[in-house]
Design a protein around this motif. Structure first.
Motif, short mmCIF file in Angstrom:
data_model
loop_
_atom_site.label_atom_id
_atom_site.label_comp_id
_atom_site.label_asym_id
_atom_site.label_seq_id
_atom_site.Cartn_x
_atom_site.Cartn_y
_atom_site.Cartn_z
N UNK A 196 -3.05 46.29 49.85
CA UNK A 196 -2.46 46.62 51.15
C UNK A 196 -2.59 48.27 51.29
N UNK A 197 -2.07 48.89 50.54
CA UNK A 197 -2.05 50.59 50.59
C UNK A 197 -3.73 50.90 50.70
N UNK A 198 -4.56 50.20 50.05
CA UNK A 198 -5.88 50.87 50.37
C UNK A 198 -6.27 50.67 51.63
N UNK A 199 -5.93 49.45 52.25
CA UNK A 199 -6.30 49.05 53.71
C UNK A 199 -5.57 49.82 54.73
N UNK A 200 -4.38 50.33 54.33
CA UNK A 200 -3.61 51.38 55.37
C UNK A 200 -4.38 52.67 54.93
N UNK A 231 -4.35 54.03 63.68
CA UNK A 231 -2.96 54.36 63.28
C UNK A 231 -1.93 53.28 63.27
N UNK A 232 -2.17 52.50 64.44
CA UNK A 232 -1.30 51.46 64.44
C UNK A 232 -1.24 50.47 63.59
N UNK A 233 -2.38 49.88 63.28
CA UNK A 233 -2.57 49.04 62.11
C UNK A 233 -2.17 49.65 60.73
N UNK A 234 -2.53 50.92 60.55
CA UNK A 234 -2.30 51.53 59.49
C UNK A 234 -0.64 51.53 59.38
N UNK A 235 0.08 51.42 60.26
CA UNK A 235 1.39 51.65 60.23
C UNK A 235 1.98 50.17 59.80
N UNK A 236 1.24 49.22 60.31
CA UNK A 236 1.75 47.76 60.12
C UNK A 236 1.39 47.66 58.73
N UNK A 237 0.34 48.03 58.13
CA UNK A 237 -0.20 47.69 56.70
C UNK A 237 0.85 48.40 55.73
#
Length: 391
Positions: free
Chosen positions: A215-219, A227-233
């Protein structure tokens, strides 16, 4: 046989049954000493289990108060008559132990002993301990006489007494050997449980950390373009990290050796519930009411069932409050673990049994002569109650 008030086959049978009733080594030693003293009508009785360093790993007495025993001081060393019984593995029957050339004295607070009867406790060629009696009670009314030999200089203990104590020592060897085997078996069981928990810890935390890493790699990959999806991750990373911490905390509590021998059941459970109360969002409370010490096997079973029930309530029920109560009931005790969580359908015994460890808890209760009852309903929480008979 002995001229004491408890002589006869019934008294011997009672003593042997008492020895076979206990599984803990310390309980067996106490029963052997008390049975020998009562059966042969002696003022004092003691049993020493030697260590490999010239002392005694355990030394149990009967007829001496706690205050007297404390005043006597450290455990005796292997010397004098005790050493002779351990090293030569033969009985000793003396009119006055103080006049024996091997006598080396005793501490100032030690009671005065005169006539003496001792036998080794043997398992084949191995000497497990030395069992001895002192001061045969000869006066009317069964009161202790002043420590002195009989007028004719002979020992107050007879040859028949010696034969009877020898018989008791033979059965004591069996009881003591069985108790040692039981304790070793229990140690292996605890080791197996710790190994199982270690594997569970490894699997659970490894999975959480693997998911956290992905999950951290995906973020990281989404930070620039979404950025919005990264915040969710990243929120998911935080949630996974919190779950991993919970796994670690729960495992540490279960892996920590129970301090039953040092602290007793009540103090041990109070400490563990306080730790769980700090580690979880749910409120965890504990109450001990009128409890008295139980045989060690029963206290351990109560502790393990409490741990299992707490684990279920905190990990699976979604409870806001878990209450643990231990209280005296007759000669025994009852443990009650109640939560206000989601509950389950008791009719689904097979499914619930696998999921909640009910089979294991019932086995633990039954293994010490106790019983386990479960009350639950969907949406109405769960109560686990275990009762043990005491000893």
């Amino acid at each position: 046989m002995s001229q004491g008030p408890r002589s006869g086959l019934a008294a011997v049978s009672s003593a042997l049954l008492a020895m076979s009733r206990h599984l803990e080594v310390r309980d067996v030693l106490k029963t052997i000493v008390a049975s020998a003293r009562e059966l042969l009508d002696a003022e004092y009785a003691a049993l020493g289990v030697p260590d490999d360093h010239g002392g005694f790993a355990q030394f149990v007495v009967d007829g001496v108060s706690d205050a007297q025993w404390k005043a006597i001081g450290p455990l005796p060393r292997q010397h004098g008559i005790l050493a002779a019984m351990l090293h030569d593995a033969r009985p000793e029957r003396l009119a006055d132990v103080r006049k024996d050339p091997r006598f080396e004295g005793w501490p100032a607070a030690h009671p005065d002993l005169a006539d003496f009867l001792g036998v080794p406790i043997r398992d084949g060629d191995e000497v497990l301990g030395a069992l001895f009696l002192a001061n045969k009670l000869r006066s009317a009314g069964g009161h202790a006489h002043a420590p002195c030999p009989k007028p004719d200089g002979s020992c107050g203990f007879t040859r028949e007494d010696e034969d009877l104590l020898g018989l008791l020592a033979q059965h004591a060897a069996i009881a003591l050997t069985n108790a040692r085997l039981y304790e070793r078996s229990r140690e292996l069981t605890i080791a197996e449980e710790r190994s199982r928990l270690a594997h569970e810890l490894h699997d659970a935390v490894s999975q959480k950390l693997f998911s956290l890493r992905l999950t951290a790699q995906a973020a990281a990959a989404l930070v620039d373009r979404d950025p919005a999806r990264a915040k969710g991750e990243l929120h998911q990373v935080a949630a996974l990290a919190a779950e991993a911490v919970d796994e670690l905390r729960a495992a540490v509590v279960e892996l920590r050796p129970a301090a039953l021998d040092e602290d007793g059941l009540i103090a041990t459970l109070r400490t563990q519930t306080q730790v769980l109360d700090r580690a979880h969002n749910a409120r965890v409370t504990f109450t001990g009411k009128g409890f008295r010490a139980l045989p060690a096997a029963q206290e351990e079973a109560l502790l393990r069932v409490a741990q299992e029930a707490l684990h279920n309530a905190l990990r699976h029920s979604g409870a806001a409050h878990v209450d643990v109560v231990v209280q005296r009931r007759g000669c025994g005790a009852v443990l009650r673990v109640t939560d206000d969580g989601s509950g389950f359908d008791p009719k689904a015994v097979r499914r619930a049994g696998r999921h909640l460890g009910l089979v294991s808890m019932r086995d633990r209760a039954g293994g010490v002569g106790g019983s386990l009852t479960v009350e639950s309903a969907l949406g109405k929480g769960t109560t686990i109650e275990m009762e043990v008979p005491g000893g």
